[in-house]
Design a protein around this motif. Sequence first.
Motif, PDB file in Angstrom:
ATOM      1  N   PRO A  42      54.840  20.607 -38.524  1.00  0.00           N
ATOM      2  CA  PRO A  42      53.782  19.429 -38.609  1.00  0.00           C
ATOM      3  C   PRO A  42      53.941  18.334 -39.260  1.00  0.00           C
ATOM      4  O   PRO A  42      54.840  18.250 -40.185  1.00  0.00           O
ATOM      5  N   ARG A  43      53.641  17.243 -38.885  1.00  0.00           N
ATOM      6  CA  ARG A  43      53.994  15.840 -39.445  1.00  0.00           C
ATOM      7  C   ARG A  43      52.960  15.802 -40.966  1.00  0.00           C
ATOM      8  O   ARG A  43      52.030  15.854 -40.808  1.00  0.00           O
ATOM      9  N   ALA A  58      48.751  14.320 -44.553  1.00  0.00           N
ATOM     10  CA  ALA A  58      49.137  15.782 -44.378  1.00  0.00           C
ATOM     11  C   ALA A  58      48.950  16.173 -43.019  1.00  0.00           C
ATOM     12  O   ALA A  58      48.620  15.158 -42.153  1.00  0.00           O
ATOM     13  N   PRO A  59      49.259  17.396 -42.330  1.00  0.00           N
ATOM     14  CA  PRO A  59      49.185  17.842 -41.219  1.00  0.00           C
ATOM     15  C   PRO A  59      47.721  17.333 -40.525  1.00  0.00           C
ATOM     16  O   PRO A  59      47.585  17.299 -39.403  1.00  0.00           O
ATOM     17  N   CYS A  60      46.571  17.340 -41.411  1.00  0.00           N
ATOM     18  CA  CYS A  60      45.341  17.099 -40.806  1.00  0.00           C
ATOM     19  C   CYS A  60      44.505  15.925 -41.503  1.00  0.00           C
ATOM     20  O   CYS A  60      43.917  15.434 -40.887  1.00  0.00           O
ATOM     21  N   ALA A  85      39.129  18.789 -40.380  1.00  0.00           N
ATOM     22  CA  ALA A  85      39.832  20.182 -39.965  1.00  0.00           C
ATOM     23  C   ALA A  85      40.636  20.105 -38.636  1.00  0.00           C
ATOM     24  O   ALA A  85      40.360  19.038 -37.964  1.00  0.00           O
ATOM     25  N   CYS A  86      41.453  20.803 -38.724  1.00  0.00           N
ATOM     26  CA  CYS A  86      42.470  20.859 -37.524  1.00  0.00           C
ATOM     27  C   CYS A  86      43.320  22.425 -37.416  1.00  0.00           C
ATOM     28  O   CYS A  86      43.072  23.005 -38.469  1.00  0.00           O
ATOM     29  N   ALA A  91      49.428  24.753 -42.620  1.00  0.00           N
ATOM     30  CA  ALA A  91      50.510  24.130 -42.616  1.00  0.00           C
ATOM     31  C   ALA A  91      50.184  23.236 -44.259  1.00  0.00           C
ATOM     32  O   ALA A  91      51.068  22.742 -44.863  1.00  0.00           O
ATOM     33  N   GLU A  92      48.934  22.386 -43.872  1.00  0.00           N
ATOM     34  CA  GLU A  92      48.395  21.487 -44.841  1.00  0.00           C
ATOM     35  C   GLU A  92      48.247  22.186 -46.235  1.00  0.00           C
ATOM     36  O   GLU A  92      48.667  21.522 -47.222  1.00  0.00           O
ATOM     37  N   ALA A  93      47.590  23.017 -46.366  1.00  0.00           N
ATOM     38  CA  ALA A  93      47.663  24.003 -47.661  1.00  0.00           C
ATOM     39  C   ALA A  93      49.182  24.184 -48.324  1.00  0.00           C
ATOM     40  O   ALA A  93      49.537  23.852 -49.352  1.00  0.00           O
TER      41      ALA A  93
END
Length: 127
Positions: A42-43, A58-60, A85-86, A91-93
């Motif tokens: 993820p980006r 972050a990813p979201c 949310a996404c 992954a963000e966590a």
Amino acid sequence: MRLLSLILVLGLLGCADETISGYADPNATYRLVEIDNAPFKPRATIAFREEGRASGAAPCNMWSATQSVPYPWFELGPIAATRRACPDLDAEAKFFDALGQMTLVEVQGPVLILTNDDGREMVFEAE
């Protein structure tokens, strides 16, 4: 007069940015490519656009935090992030958890590496 000039010059030299923002390319956005030797798809990004601040995506969500310890140490203040949310929230966590544990930073050209004493590592590459 010479003493005053010397004091002014020394004072200006003492104002150099000793945080990572004084060493990393201020125009670069570093993209996370790996956490603990595992690819991170993820980006997620980090940038150091101004003295004493780190920010990125972050990813979201977008995020920012203070970062005022001198290079090569790394310590983020509280991270402020948007609350979108996404599907990549796990992954963000993982990203934020690892980011909060990093204590050292190293810049090697277009590569930025964050590490800690427990052997954890985050590798970023300039986009």
